[in-house]
Design a protein around this motif. Structure first.
Motif, PDB file in Angstrom:
ATOM      1  N   ARG A   1      36.587  -3.534  48.768  1.00 40.73           N
ATOM      2  CA  ARG A   1      35.129  -2.958  47.938  1.00 40.73           C
ATOM      3  C   ARG A   1      35.240  -1.436  47.843  1.00 40.73           C
ATOM      4  O   ARG A   1      35.585  -0.764  48.925  1.00 40.73           O
ATOM      5  N   ALA A   2      34.902  -1.128  47.002  1.00 32.93           N
ATOM      6  CA  ALA A   2      34.849   0.446  46.683  1.00 32.93           C
ATOM      7  C   ALA A   2      34.024   1.171  47.765  1.00 32.93           C
ATOM      8  O   ALA A   2      34.454   2.332  48.242  1.00 32.93           O
ATOM      9  N   ASN A   3      32.836   0.867  48.077  1.00 30.45           N
ATOM     10  CA  ASN A   3      32.111   1.449  49.046  1.00 30.45           C
ATOM     11  C   ASN A   3      32.190   0.753  50.413  1.00 30.45           C
ATOM     12  O   ASN A   3      30.709   0.799  51.131  1.00 30.45           O
ATOM     13  N   TYR A   4      32.800   0.166  50.891  1.00 31.52           N
ATOM     14  CA  TYR A   4      32.757  -0.785  52.248  1.00 31.52           C
ATOM     15  C   TYR A   4      32.628   0.125  53.316  1.00 31.52           C
ATOM     16  O   TYR A   4      31.809  -0.214  54.381  1.00 31.52           O
ATOM     17  N   LYS A   5      32.950   1.486  53.387  1.00 28.65           N
ATOM     18  CA  LYS A   5      32.777   2.234  54.555  1.00 28.65           C
ATOM     19  C   LYS A   5      31.434   2.881  54.486  1.00 28.65           C
ATOM     20  O   LYS A   5      30.923   3.293  55.605  1.00 28.65           O
ATOM     21  N   THR A   6      30.789   2.604  53.532  1.00 32.76           N
ATOM     22  CA  THR A   6      29.267   3.241  53.482  1.00 32.76           C
ATOM     23  C   THR A   6      28.225   1.939  53.465  1.00 32.76           C
ATOM     24  O   THR A   6      27.135   2.316  53.021  1.00 32.76           O
ATOM     25  N   GLU A   7      28.675   0.774  53.317  1.00 38.50           N
ATOM     26  CA  GLU A   7      27.553  -0.142  53.147  1.00 38.50           C
ATOM     27  C   GLU A   7      26.817  -0.505  54.394  1.00 38.50           C
ATOM     28  O   GLU A   7      27.550  -0.697  55.478  1.00 38.50           O
ATOM     29  N   GLU A   8      25.603  -0.582  54.359  1.00 33.95           N
ATOM     30  CA  GLU A   8      24.908  -0.807  55.374  1.00 33.95           C
ATOM     31  C   GLU A   8      24.851  -2.267  55.829  1.00 33.95           C
ATOM     32  O   GLU A   8      25.684  -3.111  54.974  1.00 33.95           O
ATOM     33  N   PHE A   9      24.464  -2.847  56.903  1.00 31.24           N
ATOM     34  CA  PHE A   9      24.644  -3.995  57.553  1.00 31.24           C
ATOM     35  C   PHE A   9      24.137  -5.100  56.582  1.00 31.24           C
ATOM     36  O   PHE A   9      24.959  -6.194  56.769  1.00 31.24           O
ATOM     37  N   PHE A  10      23.173  -5.007  55.785  1.00 32.56           N
ATOM     38  CA  PHE A  10      22.506  -6.179  54.870  1.00 32.56           C
ATOM     39  C   PHE A  10      23.602  -6.244  53.871  1.00 32.56           C
ATOM     40  O   PHE A  10      24.283  -7.300  53.590  1.00 32.56           O
ATOM     41  N   GLU A  11      24.342  -5.278  53.131  1.00 34.01           N
ATOM     42  CA  GLU A  11      25.015  -5.171  52.203  1.00 34.01           C
ATOM     43  C   GLU A  11      26.540  -5.871  52.577  1.00 34.01           C
ATOM     44  O   GLU A  11      27.128  -6.644  52.034  1.00 34.01           O
ATOM     45  N   GLU A  12      26.933  -5.258  53.767  1.00 34.56           N
ATOM     46  CA  GLU A  12      28.410  -5.864  54.240  1.00 34.56           C
ATOM     47  C   GLU A  12      28.350  -6.997  54.647  1.00 34.56           C
ATOM     48  O   GLU A  12      29.560  -7.694  54.474  1.00 34.56           O
ATOM     49  N   THR A  13      27.442  -7.844  54.774  1.00 35.33           N
ATOM     50  CA  THR A  13      27.407  -9.342  55.179  1.00 35.33           C
ATOM     51  C   THR A  13      27.123 -10.125  53.955  1.00 35.33           C
ATOM     52  O   THR A  13      27.193 -11.443  54.265  1.00 35.33           O
ATOM     53  N   GLN A  14      26.821  -9.689  52.667  1.00 37.77           N
ATOM     54  CA  GLN A  14      26.882 -10.498  51.700  1.00 37.77           C
ATOM     55  C   GLN A  14      28.172 -11.103  50.833  1.00 37.77           C
ATOM     56  O   GLN A  14      29.163 -10.033  51.023  1.00 37.77           O
ATOM     57  N   ASN A  15      28.042 -12.145  50.541  1.00 40.52           N
ATOM     58  CA  ASN A  15      29.337 -12.639  49.713  1.00 40.52           C
ATOM     59  C   ASN A  15      30.907 -12.529  50.353  1.00 40.52           C
ATOM     60  O   ASN A  15      31.809 -12.068  49.977  1.00 40.52           O
TER      61      ASN A  15
ATOM     62  N   ASP B   1      15.815  -1.557  58.316  1.00 37.67           N
ATOM     63  CA  ASP B   1      15.465  -3.023  58.449  1.00 37.67           C
ATOM     64  C   ASP B   1      16.855  -3.867  58.157  1.00 37.67           C
ATOM     65  O   ASP B   1      17.304  -3.921  56.953  1.00 37.67           O
ATOM     66  N   LEU B   2      17.560  -4.199  59.197  1.00 31.33           N
ATOM     67  CA  LEU B   2      19.004  -4.587  59.318  1.00 31.33           C
ATOM     68  C   LEU B   2      18.828  -5.831  58.317  1.00 31.33           C
ATOM     69  O   LEU B   2      19.887  -6.132  57.698  1.00 31.33           O
ATOM     70  N   ASP B   3      17.917  -6.910  58.562  1.00 29.38           N
ATOM     71  CA  ASP B   3      18.023  -8.020  57.590  1.00 29.38           C
ATOM     72  C   ASP B   3      17.249  -7.973  56.244  1.00 29.38           C
ATOM     73  O   ASP B   3      17.114  -9.240  55.667  1.00 29.38           O
ATOM     74  N   HIS B   4      16.775  -6.960  55.755  1.00 24.89           N
ATOM     75  CA  HIS B   4      15.651  -6.890  54.889  1.00 24.89           C
ATOM     76  C   HIS B   4      14.710  -8.116  54.788  1.00 24.89           C
ATOM     77  O   HIS B   4      14.471  -8.685  53.775  1.00 24.89           O
ATOM     78  N   ASP B   5      14.060  -8.191  55.926  1.00 28.95           N
ATOM     79  CA  ASP B   5      13.022  -9.366  55.745  1.00 28.95           C
ATOM     80  C   ASP B   5      11.612  -8.556  55.820  1.00 28.95           C
ATOM     81  O   ASP B   5      10.416  -9.104  56.096  1.00 28.95           O
ATOM     82  N   GLY B   6      11.723  -7.394  55.390  1.00 28.91           N
ATOM     83  CA  GLY B   6      10.420  -6.438  55.599  1.00 28.91           C
ATOM     84  C   GLY B   6       9.913  -5.787  56.678  1.00 28.91           C
ATOM     85  O   GLY B   6       9.008  -5.178  56.992  1.00 28.91           O
ATOM     86  N   LYS B   7      10.647  -6.142  57.842  1.00 28.85           N
ATOM     87  CA  LYS B   7      10.453  -5.469  59.114  1.00 28.85           C
ATOM     88  C   LYS B   7      11.182  -4.803  59.620  1.00 28.85           C
ATOM     89  O   LYS B   7      12.579  -5.113  59.791  1.00 28.85           O
ATOM     90  N   MET B   8      10.867  -3.346  60.174  1.00 30.66           N
ATOM     91  CA  MET B   8      11.921  -2.447  60.703  1.00 30.66           C
ATOM     92  C   MET B   8      12.715  -2.827  62.014  1.00 30.66           C
ATOM     93  O   MET B   8      11.502  -3.594  62.774  1.00 30.66           O
ATOM     94  N   ASP B   9      13.744  -2.832  62.241  1.00 30.84           N
ATOM     95  CA  ASP B   9      14.281  -3.488  63.305  1.00 30.84           C
ATOM     96  C   ASP B   9      14.987  -2.121  64.573  1.00 30.84           C
ATOM     97  O   ASP B   9      14.850  -2.681  65.771  1.00 30.84           O
ATOM     98  N   VAL B  10      15.379  -1.259  64.053  1.00 28.11           N
ATOM     99  CA  VAL B  10      16.081  -0.305  64.929  1.00 28.11           C
ATOM    100  C   VAL B  10      15.995   1.214  64.180  1.00 28.11           C
ATOM    101  O   VAL B  10      15.842   1.471  62.981  1.00 28.11           O
ATOM    102  N   VAL B  11      15.821   2.079  65.241  1.00 27.32           N
ATOM    103  CA  VAL B  11      16.131   3.463  64.943  1.00 27.32           C
ATOM    104  C   VAL B  11      16.994   4.052  65.747  1.00 27.32           C
ATOM    105  O   VAL B  11      17.109   3.955  67.182  1.00 27.32           O
ATOM    106  N   PHE B  12      17.986   4.874  65.203  1.00 32.29           N
ATOM    107  CA  PHE B  12      18.829   5.603  65.935  1.00 32.29           C
ATOM    108  C   PHE B  12      18.402   7.004  66.020  1.00 32.29           C
ATOM    109  O   PHE B  12      18.327   7.616  64.972  1.00 32.29           O
ATOM    110  N   TYR B  13      18.672   7.784  67.047  1.00 30.74           N
ATOM    111  CA  TYR B  13      18.125   9.122  67.200  1.00 30.74           C
ATOM    112  C   TYR B  13      19.369   9.970  68.259  1.00 30.74           C
ATOM    113  O   TYR B  13      19.822   9.476  69.155  1.00 30.74           O
ATOM    114  N   ASP B  14      19.000  11.379  68.133  1.00 30.23           N
ATOM    115  CA  ASP B  14      19.873  12.282  68.541  1.00 30.23           C
ATOM    116  C   ASP B  14      19.501  12.326  70.377  1.00 30.23           C
ATOM    117  O   ASP B  14      18.458  12.343  70.693  1.00 30.23           O
TER     118      ASP B  14
END
Length: 589
Positions: free
Chosen positions: A318-332, A503-516
């Motif tokens: 996949r052309a953008n595999y290095k920058t696909e977020e969790f939802f996209e990388e798990t599809q298909n 929103d890792l699974d795109h269910d409309g609910k935020m799941d995590v935030v990463f910070y410094d």
């Protein structure tokens, strides 16, 4: 909570009670006539052998130390200077004496010869299993074929026999077991003739590849072992009662093998069964979901990247595999991905259950292979799901690898082994024709010395199909790829920006935030229930980001693989050498 001891052979409990009338002599005071002079005595005695097989808990914890298993602390074996003969273990021979007792003393003419040979075959299967594990762990070990007494000094103080001798005896034991065990099918909890043949494919493949890739100059050559795998596999595949489970469709059939209470005996050849009624339970959920009990094992991104797209092409194409977020990388993707880890759509207690960054995963790739979806099971030893120890899928993989090593894997062989496994998971491409193109990511990341595209794909299939089943460390040992234990990065999902709700699974609910992590917390308002994960900062915080914005774990804690390769064998415990000065310590230890 302390879990109850589990047993491989649940019917053994009923047998012990149903076969002993109140007027009979207790088992603890049974004579040899009671044990070896009747079929019932042999049956009762043989039950003890099952305790010597890998327990159910060991099976679902078996990949806690591998290259792709990201955990909360390093095993001492992977820490420079932490492991030594003084802390080594496993040099125990007590179970062997019990097995050899059966083999030597099962000779009473009052018991039918076929019955005697059946139980001798069963004992020889367990002796083969015992010695296979000893050879894998220590290499050369003493071969003992009878119950030794205290005055047999030449045995008690013997040197090791070569692996050539020991492996020859292992295979002889398995051949006898296959030819003489009368049980031909069953519920998966009892050793049968096909189990013996399955173990033969495992042993011969290990030994053939170990000798090949470690360049061992021994009389029996690697190809001889590969031919043994093929011969045993041909018999099992053509005459055995097993097939791949496909009853639950492409999205569940593989995982069903690991979460079903009743063993799926169409595919599972050997299993540890559990029972709520008998209060024999396991703690798989607890181990795989706890923040404190288990190692918080997550999978690495490098491994997840090796799982194919649903059309059979490499994910890294996949052309953008290095920058696909969790939802996209798990599809298909190959449906084994969603049967192995939490992916979008996974639910627990009928509610969306994305990767749990609050208290478990470090990479975002959180396993579900052995866990039940009801969180009731998470807080103790409550699991009732059967745990496979051997299944037909492994035999197919052993067969395909042996044929690939012999350069004899045909398109027909591919279709009934690798192709069948991929088709079971819904993969639509690459199931019929042999691969002709090397996947550069797979080769560079895992198998840099392999240029044969067929062998590369066979190995890919093995690591995907058997993930977390306890095979990986031994596979790396036999392929002489121990350096992956130290060098494979422990990386995770792509994090495009800090202080951004995800929103890792795109269910409309935020799941995590990463910070410094150098800050006291996120610089944005974080809703309740959202996991807050510090990236770097404190010296004890091992969660960081790579330069290309992927999670990384334990970068500051180096894993070690000795350049002289001593870690391909464990050291013989120092206490054993003190007792027997004729033992020779393994190289480098």
């Amino acid at each position: 909570m302390k879990t109850l001891r589990n047993f491989l052979y649940l019917p053994a409990i009923a047998l012990l009670f149903s076969s002993c009338e109140l007027s009979e002599m207790p088992q603890a005071t049974a004579t040899e006539d009671d044990i070896f002079g009747t079929e019932n005595g042999l049956k009762t005695y043989s039950i003890s052998f099952y305790n010597n097989i890998t327990s159910g808990s060991d099976a679902y914890k078996g990949d806690a130390m591998t290259d792709y298993s990201v955990v909360n602390s390093l095993n001492d074996f992977m820490v420079k200077g932490a492991y030594s003969p003084e802390v080594s273990s496993g040099w125990s021979w007590s179970t062997l004496r019990n097995i050899n007792q059966m083999i030597v003393k099962n000779n009473r003419e009052e018991v039918n010869e076929t019955i005697r040979n059946n139980y001798t075959g069963l004992a020889r299967f367990f002796r083969a299993w015992f010695y296979y594990n000893m050879v894998v762990r220590f290499g050369d070990v003493p071969w003992i074929d009878h119950p030794i007494s205290q005055d047999e000094r030449e045995v008690l103080f013997a040197k090791q026999d070569s692996r050539e001798v020991v492996v020859k005896h292992i295979l002889e034991d398995l051949d006898f077991a296959y030819q003489n065990i009368t049980e031909s099918a069953g519920d998966g909890t009892v050793i049968n003739k096909w189990t013996a043949l399955g173990l033969k494919t495992r042993v011969a493949l290990f030994e053939g590849t170990f000798r090949k890739y470690h360049a061992l100059d021994l009389p029996t050559k690697p190809d001889d072992f590969f031919k043994m795998v093929v011969d045993a596999g041909d018999i099992l595949m053509s005459k055995g009662p097993y097939s791949l489970n496909t009853a639950q469709g492409v999205k569940l059939s593989q995982r069903q093998l690991f979460i079903s209470n009743t063993p799926v005996t169409s595919e599972v050849m050997l299993v540890v069964a559990f029972s709520k009624e008998l209060a024999i339970l396991n703690d798989a959920n607890w181990w795989w979901t706890s923040a404190t009990y288990g190692p918080r094992l997550s999978l690495s991104r490098e491994f997840v990247n090796s799982i194919l797209n649903i059309d059979g092409t490499p994910y890294t194409d996949r052309a953008n595999y290095k920058t696909e977020e969790f939802f996209e990388e798990t599809q298909n993707r190959d449906n084994r991905l969603s049967q192995l880890i939490r992916t979008p759509g996974y639910k627990r207690n009928d509610a969306p259950a994305p990767p749990n960054f609050s208290s478990f995963t470090y990479t975002g790739y959180q396993p579900i292979k052995y866990t039940l979806d009801d969180s009731f099971y998470d807080n103790g030893g409550y699991n009732t799901n059967a745990v496979p120890l051997m299944r037909f899928a492994e035999v197919l993989l052993n067969y395909a690898e042996a044929k690939a090593e012999l350069k004899q894997l045909s398109a027909s062989d591919w279709q009934k082994t690798i192709g069948a496994l991929r088709a079971r998971a819904g993969v639509t491409g690459g199931t019929n024709a042999l691969p002709s193109k090397v996947d550069p990511f797979l080769q560079k990341t895992f198998f840099p010395k392999i240029s044969d595209p067929i062998l590369l794909e066979v190995r890919r299939e093995r690591q995907v199909e058997l993930a977390l089943e306890g095979f990986r460390f031994n596979d790396l040992k036999r392929w002489k790829l121990g350096e992956l234990m130290a060098n494979l990065p422990w990386t995770g999902i792509y994090v495009p920006a800090l202080n951004t709700l995800m929103d890792l699974d795109h269910d409309g609910k935020m799941d995590v935030v990463f910070y410094d992590g150098s800050q006291s917390g996120p610089s944005i308002t974080v809703p309740s229930g959202v996991a807050k994960v510090a990236i770097g900062g404190k010296a004890t915080n091992f969660q960081t980001l790579t330069a290309d914005k992927h999670l990384e774990w334990f970068k500051a804690q180096p894993r070690t693989w000795d350049p002289n390769n001593k870690q391909y064998l464990y050291p013989i415990p120092a206490t054993a050498i003190v007792k027997n000065e004729n033992l020779v310590q393994n190289p480098g230890w």
